[in-house]
Scaffold this motif. Structure first.
Motif, PDB file in Angstrom:
ATOM      1  N   VAL A  54       0.844  -1.208   0.000  1.00 18.90           N
ATOM      2  CA  VAL A  54       0.000   0.000   0.000  1.00 18.90           C
ATOM      3  C   VAL A  54       0.874   1.252   0.000  1.00 18.90           C
ATOM      4  CG1 VAL A  54      -1.761   1.264   1.289  1.00 18.90           C
ATOM      5  CG2 VAL A  54      -1.905  -1.228   1.093  1.00 18.90           C
ATOM      6  N   ALA A  55       1.941   1.245   0.805  1.00 25.44           N
ATOM      7  CA  ALA A  55       2.848   2.403   0.842  1.00 25.44           C
ATOM      8  C   ALA A  55       3.499   2.614  -0.529  1.00 25.44           C
ATOM      9  CB  ALA A  55       3.923   2.183   1.908  1.00 25.44           C
ATOM     10  N   ALA A  56       3.752   1.524  -1.213  1.00 22.87           N
ATOM     11  CA  ALA A  56       4.423   1.637  -2.520  1.00 22.87           C
ATOM     12  C   ALA A  56       3.544   2.272  -3.575  1.00 22.87           C
ATOM     13  CB  ALA A  56       4.849   0.248  -2.988  1.00 22.87           C
ATOM     14  N   MET A  57       2.226   2.252  -3.349  1.00 25.70           N
ATOM     15  CA  MET A  57       1.313   2.800  -4.370  1.00 25.70           C
ATOM     16  C   MET A  57       1.109   4.306  -4.204  1.00 25.70           C
ATOM     17  SD  MET A  57      -1.697  -0.049  -4.472  1.00 25.70           S
ATOM     18  CE  MET A  57      -1.309  -1.778  -4.190  1.00 25.70           C
ATOM     19  N   ALA A  58       1.587   4.860  -3.076  1.00 31.80           N
ATOM     20  CA  ALA A  58       1.300   6.271  -2.790  1.00 31.80           C
ATOM     21  C   ALA A  58       2.084   7.277  -3.644  1.00 31.80           C
ATOM     22  CB  ALA A  58       1.531   6.540  -1.310  1.00 31.80           C
ATOM     23  N   ALA A 100      -5.931  -8.480  -1.424  1.00 33.25           N
ATOM     24  CA  ALA A 100      -5.731  -7.235  -0.667  1.00 33.25           C
ATOM     25  C   ALA A 100      -5.030  -6.193  -1.533  1.00 33.25           C
ATOM     26  CB  ALA A 100      -4.907  -7.525   0.587  1.00 33.25           C
ATOM     27  N   THR A 101      -4.052  -6.637  -2.323  1.00 34.06           N
ATOM     28  CA  THR A 101      -3.302  -5.678  -3.157  1.00 34.06           C
ATOM     29  C   THR A 101      -4.174  -5.146  -4.294  1.00 34.06           C
ATOM     30  OG1 THR A 101      -1.329  -6.957  -2.606  1.00 34.06           O
ATOM     31  CG2 THR A 101      -1.105  -5.346  -4.351  1.00 34.06           C
ATOM     32  N   LEU A 102      -4.995  -6.031  -4.863  1.00 34.78           N
ATOM     33  CA  LEU A 102      -5.898  -5.589  -5.940  1.00 34.78           C
ATOM     34  C   LEU A 102      -6.871  -4.526  -5.413  1.00 34.78           C
ATOM     35  CD1 LEU A 102      -6.586  -9.084  -7.486  1.00 34.78           C
ATOM     36  CD2 LEU A 102      -5.891  -7.087  -8.832  1.00 34.78           C
ATOM     37  N   LEU A 103      -7.452  -4.796  -4.236  1.00 37.75           N
ATOM     38  CA  LEU A 103      -8.435  -3.853  -3.698  1.00 37.75           C
ATOM     39  C   LEU A 103      -7.772  -2.516  -3.355  1.00 37.75           C
ATOM     40  CD1 LEU A 103     -10.625  -6.259  -1.507  1.00 37.75           C
ATOM     41  CD2 LEU A 103     -10.975  -5.539  -3.873  1.00 37.75           C
ATOM     42  N   ALA A 104      -6.529  -2.575  -2.860  1.00 37.31           N
ATOM     43  CA  ALA A 104      -5.801  -1.333  -2.554  1.00 37.31           C
ATOM     44  C   ALA A 104      -5.523  -0.549  -3.841  1.00 37.31           C
ATOM     45  CB  ALA A 104      -4.498  -1.662  -1.829  1.00 37.31           C
ATOM     46  N   ALA A 105      -5.182  -1.242  -4.898  1.00 34.88           N
ATOM     47  CA  ALA A 105      -4.921  -0.561  -6.183  1.00 34.88           C
ATOM     48  C   ALA A 105      -6.213   0.071  -6.713  1.00 34.88           C
ATOM     49  CB  ALA A 105      -4.359  -1.557  -7.196  1.00 34.88           C
ATOM     50  N   PHE A 106      -7.343  -0.643  -6.560  1.00 37.45           N
ATOM     51  CA  PHE A 106      -8.632  -0.082  -7.007  1.00 37.45           C
ATOM     52  C   PHE A 106      -8.907   1.226  -6.275  1.00 37.45           C
ATOM     53  CE2 PHE A 106     -10.755  -4.444  -8.158  1.00 37.45           C
ATOM     54  CZ  PHE A 106      -9.872  -4.571  -9.213  1.00 37.45           C
ATOM     55  N   GLU A 107      -8.634   1.220  -4.952  1.00 39.10           N
ATOM     56  CA  GLU A 107      -8.907   2.434  -4.156  1.00 39.10           C
ATOM     57  C   GLU A 107      -8.106   3.622  -4.666  1.00 39.10           C
ATOM     58  OE1 GLU A 107      -8.530   2.145   0.079  1.00 39.10           O
ATOM     59  OE2 GLU A 107      -9.964   0.471   0.113  1.00 39.10           O
ATOM     60  N   ARG A 108      -6.929   3.343  -5.195  1.00 38.03           N
ATOM     61  CA  ARG A 108      -6.091   4.429  -5.693  1.00 38.03           C
ATOM     62  C   ARG A 108      -6.254   4.645  -7.202  1.00 38.03           C
ATOM     63  NH1 ARG A 108      -4.871   2.176  -1.602  1.00 38.03           N
ATOM     64  NH2 ARG A 108      -3.995   3.255   0.194  1.00 38.03           N
ATOM     65  N   GLY A 109      -7.188   3.937  -7.796  1.00 38.28           N
ATOM     66  CA  GLY A 109      -7.459   4.111  -9.221  1.00 38.28           C
ATOM     67  C   GLY A 109      -6.327   3.643 -10.119  1.00 38.28           C
ATOM     68  N   LEU A 110      -5.506   2.698  -9.613  1.00 41.55           N
ATOM     69  CA  LEU A 110      -4.348   2.269 -10.408  1.00 41.55           C
ATOM     70  C   LEU A 110      -4.656   1.008 -11.226  1.00 41.55           C
ATOM     71  CD1 LEU A 110      -1.557   2.758  -7.703  1.00 41.55           C
ATOM     72  CD2 LEU A 110      -1.943   4.159  -9.744  1.00 41.55           C
ATOM     73  N   PRO A 111      -4.250   0.970 -12.482  1.00 43.34           N
ATOM     74  CA  PRO A 111      -4.403  -0.238 -13.297  1.00 43.34           C
ATOM     75  C   PRO A 111      -3.423  -1.328 -12.859  1.00 43.34           C
ATOM     76  CG  PRO A 111      -3.291   1.484 -14.540  1.00 43.34           C
ATOM     77  CD  PRO A 111      -3.634   2.076 -13.215  1.00 43.34           C
ATOM     78  N   VAL A 112      -3.816  -2.580 -13.073  1.00 45.31           N
ATOM     79  CA  VAL A 112      -3.058  -3.702 -12.517  1.00 45.31           C
ATOM     80  C   VAL A 112      -2.824  -4.806 -13.544  1.00 45.31           C
ATOM     81  CG1 VAL A 112      -3.020  -5.464 -10.700  1.00 45.31           C
ATOM     82  CG2 VAL A 112      -4.211  -3.314 -10.283  1.00 45.31           C
ATOM     83  N   ALA A 138     -12.195 -14.295  -5.634  1.00 48.43           N
ATOM     84  CA  ALA A 138     -12.254 -13.754  -7.003  1.00 48.43           C
ATOM     85  C   ALA A 138     -13.542 -12.961  -7.200  1.00 48.43           C
ATOM     86  CB  ALA A 138     -12.151 -14.885  -8.021  1.00 48.43           C
ATOM     87  N   LEU A 139     -14.620 -13.469  -6.629  1.00 49.75           N
ATOM     88  CA  LEU A 139     -15.905 -12.761  -6.743  1.00 49.75           C
ATOM     89  C   LEU A 139     -15.860 -11.406  -6.045  1.00 49.75           C
ATOM     90  CD1 LEU A 139     -19.069 -14.952  -6.248  1.00 49.75           C
ATOM     91  CD2 LEU A 139     -18.485 -13.417  -8.118  1.00 49.75           C
ATOM     92  N   ARG A 140     -15.169 -11.355  -4.891  1.00 47.44           N
ATOM     93  CA  ARG A 140     -15.063 -10.060  -4.191  1.00 47.44           C
ATOM     94  C   ARG A 140     -14.296  -9.052  -5.068  1.00 47.44           C
ATOM     95  NH1 ARG A 140     -14.412 -13.614   0.323  1.00 47.44           N
ATOM     96  NH2 ARG A 140     -12.138 -13.476   0.292  1.00 47.44           N
ATOM     97  N   VAL A 141     -13.266  -9.540  -5.728  1.00 46.82           N
ATOM     98  CA  VAL A 141     -12.502  -8.654  -6.626  1.00 46.82           C
ATOM     99  C   VAL A 141     -13.384  -8.218  -7.796  1.00 46.82           C
ATOM    100  CG1 VAL A 141     -10.517  -8.554  -8.195  1.00 46.82           C
ATOM    101  CG2 VAL A 141     -10.284  -9.682  -5.971  1.00 46.82           C
ATOM    102  N   LEU A 142     -14.143  -9.177  -8.320  1.00 45.12           N
ATOM    103  CA  LEU A 142     -15.024  -8.879  -9.460  1.00 45.12           C
ATOM    104  C   LEU A 142     -16.060  -7.819  -9.065  1.00 45.12           C
ATOM    105  CD1 LEU A 142     -16.288 -11.432 -11.979  1.00 45.12           C
ATOM    106  CD2 LEU A 142     -17.984  -9.973 -10.948  1.00 45.12           C
ATOM    107  N   GLU A 143     -16.649  -7.985  -7.876  1.00 44.70           N
ATOM    108  CA  GLU A 143     -17.654  -7.006  -7.417  1.00 44.70           C
ATOM    109  C   GLU A 143     -17.013  -5.635  -7.253  1.00 44.70           C
ATOM    110  OE1 GLU A 143     -20.770  -7.090  -7.425  1.00 44.70           O
ATOM    111  OE2 GLU A 143     -20.818  -9.191  -8.015  1.00 44.70           O
ATOM    112  N   ALA A 144     -15.790  -5.600  -6.716  1.00 44.41           N
ATOM    113  CA  ALA A 144     -15.104  -4.307  -6.514  1.00 44.41           C
ATOM    114  C   ALA A 144     -14.810  -3.648  -7.865  1.00 44.41           C
ATOM    115  CB  ALA A 144     -13.813  -4.526  -5.726  1.00 44.41           C
ATOM    116  N   GLU A 145     -14.414  -4.447  -8.853  1.00 48.59           N
ATOM    117  CA  GLU A 145     -14.133  -3.866 -10.171  1.00 48.59           C
ATOM    118  C   GLU A 145     -15.430  -3.394 -10.830  1.00 48.59           C
ATOM    119  OE1 GLU A 145     -10.964  -4.841 -13.658  1.00 48.59           O
ATOM    120  OE2 GLU A 145     -12.601  -6.266 -13.503  1.00 48.59           O
ATOM    121  N   ARG A 146     -16.494  -4.166 -10.635  1.00 50.12           N
ATOM    122  CA  ARG A 146     -17.787  -3.747 -11.202  1.00 50.12           C
ATOM    123  C   ARG A 146     -18.215  -2.403 -10.636  1.00 50.12           C
ATOM    124  NH1 ARG A 146     -22.303  -8.251 -11.003  1.00 50.12           N
ATOM    125  NH2 ARG A 146     -23.517  -6.620 -11.976  1.00 50.12           N
TER     126      ARG A 146
END
Ligand SMILES: NC(=O)C1=CN([C@@H]2O[C@H](COP(=O)(O)OP(=O)(O)OC[C@H]3O[C@@H](n4cnc5c(N)ncnc54)[C@H](O)[C@@H]3O)[C@@H](O)[C@H]2O)C=CC1
Ligand SMILES: O=C1[C@@H](O)[C@H](O)[C@@H](O)[C@H](O)[C@H]1O
Length: 340
Positions: free
Chosen positions: A62-66, A84-96, A109-117
Motif C-alpha cells: 500500500v505504501a508503494a502505491m502512494a 488485498a493488493t488488488l483492492l488497494a490498487a482499485f482504491e487508488r485508481g491504479l491499473p493492474v 475472485a468474486l469479491r474482486v469482481l464485485e469491486a471492479e464492477r
C-alpha cells in the motif's frame, strides 16, 4: 503519467516472477520504468531493485502505491496476497497486471469482481501469458478462421521438471492446471461445466504423499471434452503441449522450440527447463501489451471474469481430486462489462 511520459510500475513481490518482470520492464519493455520494488523481505526487494537502477524499495504494497510517480501495479506476490493488493490498487485508481491465479479461490475472485464492477470499468489484466505465446496465438487465429470446423476435443500436456518444496496435490490443479482452464476457455470460447480427476499411481520421483501425475478432464458448455496431463516431477524438462481435434482436422503445438542439431551421429534438440525459458517471449509480449494498453487508458487481455472462472474451475477440480467423481462447476452469469 509522470517521468518522461513512461508508465511507472510498482512491482509487488520480488521472487521468481517478480524479479523476472522487473528485469523485463527495465531492459525489454518500451514505455515503462520500474517505479518501486516491493517485497515483505526487504533484502530481496533491495537486491532486485539494485538491478533496475536502484528503484525505491518498500515492504508494504500500500505504501508503494502512494508516490505520484507510480502509475500502475504489477502483482507477483503469492496468490493468497493478491486480493488485498488488488483492492488497494482499485482504491487508488491504479491499473493492474496481476499474475495468475487472480485469487486462489472463487469467493475471493468474486469479491474482486464485485469491486471492479463498482468502478464501472476494467482495471485488471490477469497474467495468463499463454494467450501471448506465438504458437497459441497462431492456433487461436486458425480456429477463428473456421477452417478446422467445430472443436471436439482438446488434449493438453503440462510437465515441470520438479515441484518446489511444500507443493501439495491440490496445487497441481490450482497453480498449474489453472493455465489449461484459461487456455481451454479462450481457445474454445466455451465455459467449463464439470471436472473429473483421475489419479495414476504416483511417480516414484514425486515427493511423499504428492499425487503426481494427475489426469484432469473438463466438460464444456459447447459439448467439447478437454484433458490435461499434469506431471510436475517429470525430471526431464518443462513441456507444454496441446492438440485440438476438430470436425475437419487437428492442430498441435509445443512439439519443439529449440534448434534441431545434427552432430556425432545423432540429431535432436534441447528441452526448456522452466517456464521463464519456454514462455520468455510470451511474458515479453504480455507485459508490452499491458503497458501499451495502459498508456492509452485501456485494459485488454484476460479479465477478472477469466480469473474468476479459472478459480471456480480449479476449486471444482480440487474437490474432484479429493472426493473423487465428477464435480460440476458453479459459475455466476457473466456481467455485461466482461463481454459475452
Ligand atoms: N505466469 C506464470 O507462468 C507464472 C506465474 N506465477 C505466479 O506468480 C506469482 C509469484 O510466484 P513466484 O514468483 O513463483 O513466487 P515466489 O515465492 O518466488 O515469490 C513471491 C515473493 O512475494 C513475496 N511476498 C509474499 N507476500 C507478499 C506480500 N503480501 N506483499 C509483497 N510481497 C510478498 C515473497 O517474499 C516472495 O519474495 C504467483 O501468483 C504465481 O502463481 C509463478 C510462476 C509462473
Ligand atoms: O504458473 C506456473 C507455476 O506457478 C506452476 O507451478 C507451473 O506448473 C506452471 O507451469 C507455471 O507456468
Amino acid at each position: 503519467m509522470t517521468g518522461r511520459g513512461t508508465l511507472g510500475v510498482a512491482v509487488i513481490g520480488a521472487g521468481r516472477m517478480g524479479a523476472d518482470h522487473v528485469r523485463r520492464i527495465h531492459e525489454v519493455t518500451s514505455g515503462a520504468r520500474v517505479a518501486a520494488v516491493v517485497d515483505v523481505d526487504a533484502e530481496r526487494a533491495k537486491a532486485v531493485a539494485a538491478r533496475a537502477d536502484g528503484a525505491p524499495v518498500h515492504t508494504d504494497p500500500v505504501a508503494a502505491m502512494a508516490p505520484s510517480d507510480v502509475d500502475a501495479v504489477l502483482i507477483a506476490s503469492p496468490g493468497p496476497a493478491h486480493e488485498a493488493t488488488l483492492l488497494a490498487a482499485f482504491e487508488r485508481g491504479l491499473p493492474v497486471l496481476c499474475e495468475k491465479p487472480l485469487t486462489p479461490d472463487a469467493a475471493a475472485a468474486l469479491r474482486v469482481l464485485e469491486a471492479e464492477r463498482k468502478l464501472g470499468r476494467r482495471r485488471v489484466q490477469v497474467g495468463f501469458m499463454r494467450r501471448y505465446d506465438a504458437e497459441y496465438v497462431k492456433l487461436k487465429a486458425l480456429l477463428n478462421t473456421g477452417q478446422l470446423g467445430r472443436p471436439l476435443m482438446l488434449h493438453n500436456r503440462h510437465r515441470n521438471v520438479a515441484s518446489p518444496p511444500g507443493w501439495t496435490s491440490s496445487m497441481l490443479i490450482s497453480d498449474s492446471v489453472a493455465h489449461e482452464t484459461d487456455v481451454a476457455r479462450w481457445l474454445l470460447g466455451h465455459e467449463i461445466t464439470a471436472v473429473t480427476v483421475l489419479r495414476p499411481t504416483p511417480s516414484a520421483n514425486a515427493p511423499d504423499d504428492l499425487q503426481d501425475p494427475q489426469f484432469v478432464v473438463f466438460e464444456t458448455d459447447g459439448g467439447a471434452v478437454v484433458d490435461v496431463e499434469i506431471f510436475v516431477n517429470c525430471g526431464f524438462g518443462y513441456q507444454v503441449q496441446a492438440e485440438i481435434v476438430c470436425e475437419r482436422g487437428t492442430a498441435r503445438l509445443g512439439d519443439g522450440h529449440a534448434l534441431v542439431t545434427n552432430m556425432a551421429g545423432r540429431w535432436g534438440g534441447t528441452i526448456a527447463q522452466d517456464y521463464t525459458e519456454r514462455f520468455a517471449d510470451a511474458y515479453d509480449r504480455e507485459i508490452q501489451a499491458w503497458v501499451d494498453a495502459t498508456r492509452h487508458d485501456e485494459v485488454t487481455g484476460p479479465s477478472v471474469w477469466d480469473g474468476y472462472a479459472a478459480a471456480a474451475v480449479c476449486e471444482a477440480g480440487v474437490r474432484a481430486l479429493e472426493e473423487g467423481g465428477r464435480v460440476e462447476v458453479e459459475l455466476l452469469e457473466r456481467p455485461a462489462m466482461y463481454g459475452n
